[in-house]
Design a protein around this motif. Sequence first.
Motif, PDB file in Angstrom:
ATOM      1  N   ARG A  93       0.850  -1.224  -0.064  1.00 39.73           N
ATOM      2  CA  ARG A  93      -0.036  -0.011   0.029  1.00 39.73           C
ATOM      3  C   ARG A  93       0.965   1.149   0.166  1.00 39.73           C
ATOM      4  O   ARG A  93       0.641   2.328  -0.629  1.00 39.73           O
ATOM      5  CB  ARG A  93      -0.851   0.008   1.343  1.00 39.73           C
ATOM      6  CG  ARG A  93      -1.768   1.181   1.167  1.00 39.73           C
ATOM      7  CD  ARG A  93      -2.981   1.080   2.358  1.00 39.73           C
ATOM      8  NE  ARG A  93      -3.560  -0.038   1.822  1.00 39.73           N
ATOM      9  CZ  ARG A  93      -4.905  -0.486   2.694  1.00 39.73           C
ATOM     10  NH1 ARG A  93      -5.276   0.227   3.919  1.00 39.73           N
ATOM     11  NH2 ARG A  93      -5.597  -1.338   2.165  1.00 39.73           N
TER      12      ARG A  93
ATOM     13  N   ASP B 283       2.048   1.627  -3.365  1.00 37.69           N
ATOM     14  CA  ASP B 283       1.029   2.392  -4.180  1.00 37.69           C
ATOM     15  C   ASP B 283       0.776   4.037  -4.066  1.00 37.69           C
ATOM     16  O   ASP B 283       0.757   4.783  -4.792  1.00 37.69           O
ATOM     17  CB  ASP B 283      -0.367   1.955  -4.160  1.00 37.69           C
ATOM     18  CG  ASP B 283      -0.309   0.320  -4.543  1.00 37.69           C
ATOM     19  OD1 ASP B 283       0.515   0.183  -5.434  1.00 37.69           O
ATOM     20  OD2 ASP B 283      -1.095  -0.497  -4.080  1.00 37.69           O
TER      21      ASP B 283
ATOM     22  N   VAL C   1       1.538   7.038  -6.700  1.00 30.47           N
ATOM     23  CA  VAL C   1       0.698   8.253  -7.157  1.00 30.47           C
ATOM     24  C   VAL C   1       1.097   9.278  -6.709  1.00 30.47           C
ATOM     25  O   VAL C   1       0.924  10.578  -7.439  1.00 30.47           O
ATOM     26  CB  VAL C   1      -0.796   7.650  -6.551  1.00 30.47           C
ATOM     27  CG1 VAL C   1      -1.776   8.810  -6.734  1.00 30.47           C
ATOM     28  CG2 VAL C   1      -1.161   6.601  -7.002  1.00 30.47           C
TER      29      VAL C   1
ATOM     30  N   GLU D 295      -6.346  11.837  -5.323  1.00 25.50           N
ATOM     31  CA  GLU D 295      -5.655  10.752  -6.088  1.00 25.50           C
ATOM     32  C   GLU D 295      -4.851   9.776  -4.965  1.00 25.50           C
ATOM     33  O   GLU D 295      -5.100   8.674  -5.207  1.00 25.50           O
ATOM     34  CB  GLU D 295      -4.727  11.224  -7.124  1.00 25.50           C
ATOM     35  CG  GLU D 295      -5.477  11.976  -8.295  1.00 25.50           C
ATOM     36  CD  GLU D 295      -5.424  13.259  -8.060  1.00 25.50           C
ATOM     37  OE1 GLU D 295      -5.180  13.871  -6.742  1.00 25.50           O
ATOM     38  OE2 GLU D 295      -5.655  14.220  -9.066  1.00 25.50           O
TER      39      GLU D 295
ATOM     40  N   ALA E 295      -5.484   5.989  -3.209  1.00 29.37           N
ATOM     41  CA  ALA E 295      -4.550   4.956  -3.331  1.00 29.37           C
ATOM     42  C   ALA E 295      -4.226   4.195  -1.966  1.00 29.37           C
ATOM     43  O   ALA E 295      -4.299   3.482  -1.609  1.00 29.37           O
ATOM     44  CB  ALA E 295      -3.416   5.494  -4.002  1.00 29.37           C
TER      45      ALA E 295
ATOM     46  N   TYR F  88      -8.892   3.198  -0.319  1.00 29.80           N
ATOM     47  CA  TYR F  88      -9.847   3.121  -1.636  1.00 29.80           C
ATOM     48  C   TYR F  88     -11.427   3.150  -1.559  1.00 29.80           C
ATOM     49  O   TYR F  88     -12.097   3.575  -2.179  1.00 29.80           O
ATOM     50  CB  TYR F  88      -9.340   1.843  -2.848  1.00 29.80           C
ATOM     51  CG  TYR F  88     -10.022   0.686  -2.002  1.00 29.80           C
ATOM     52  CD1 TYR F  88     -11.036  -0.031  -2.273  1.00 29.80           C
ATOM     53  CD2 TYR F  88      -9.350  -0.153  -0.943  1.00 29.80           C
ATOM     54  CE1 TYR F  88     -11.524  -1.256  -1.834  1.00 29.80           C
ATOM     55  CE2 TYR F  88      -9.588  -1.183  -0.494  1.00 29.80           C
ATOM     56  CZ  TYR F  88     -10.833  -2.011  -0.904  1.00 29.80           C
ATOM     57  OH  TYR F  88     -11.389  -3.169  -0.374  1.00 29.80           O
TER      58      TYR F  88
END
Length: 351
Positions: A234, A237, A241, A272, A276, A279
């Motif tokens: 995580r 990610d 982003v 955004e 990420a 979610y």
Amino acid sequence: MRLFRKPDSAASSDPVERMEALLEAPLRAETDRPYPPIPWRGRRIRGGGYASLMPTVDEFFGTSSQVCGGFWPFGTDMALPVEGVPVGRSLATGAGVCCDPISWFKAGIIKQPSMFLLGLPAIGKSTFVRRQVLGLSALGMNAIIPGDLKPDYASLVGMLGGQVIRLGAGIGVVNPLDPGDLHYALQRLDGKARKDLADYYNDTRCALMEVLLTIMRTGRESDADAGQRGVTARESDILSVAVRVLYERCGGDPQPPVVADLRDLLASGPREVREAAVYDDPGNDELYAAQVRGLLADLHGFANRMTKFGRLFGEQTTARIDLSRPVDFDISALAQSGDDVVAAVLATTWT
């Protein structure tokens, strides 16, 4: 035919007397047991006359009228390829040895332009590499030494008119989010070329930040404030982003963003990045803060000029690489800073 001595069968059991009898016995021949031919170098036995190193031909210089009257033995070319930097002489033949990965690759001798050098300490590895750097410079190629810890190559690069970049606390800083001239090249591109290059920039910067975070966390106890040991999926990610969003906001600035900008972006929580991180409920501030708490703490460690990592990665890069000449990253000032600091700097300079 083999010759041998056959002692008397009634000889004494005394070893000295047996040896004397053996030496005094007449030589006898065995015609049915042929003796194998002796190799041209001799036999690898005691007294076999084996020559491990062949004598070299004397070398001399002279004018054509002095030395062209005749040669014996006749001169022939060397068996080794005359391609690359001269590095010494063959121990077996005395012929000159030329070798470097670039020249051998261009000549088709090796399949890829790379070389792995392995040896015991203090037997000349650095000297060999310095000779390679000097010879390749004469052939029109510039060397880049991304991590010179001793330093071994700073004086040579300076002698060649190259660039020596010193890194260390209070000496020089490298920004892990700075892609070098790529930042300015992106500002001059548009369309698909800009998109492809921007994707490459985002991927490499994100990968580097993951490596730096892993190095910082390795060997440290995990806790709620400082994050886990290693970057989770995580967090990866979130970083990916966040780096892309940061580039979209700061890509047109005169200077590339620094780690503090990435930290502040995560703290502000744009849409955004929230998606990420959380979610299923991106608007939940508590869940988002819990997901990025450890990441923010470690990024602050890279941005804070009071920390050991912040002194090296917290500001803009102090010296930019000039690829038109040799470059040496002198990190000798970090010799006593710890393996984690050295590893982090090496990861950044290599990227």
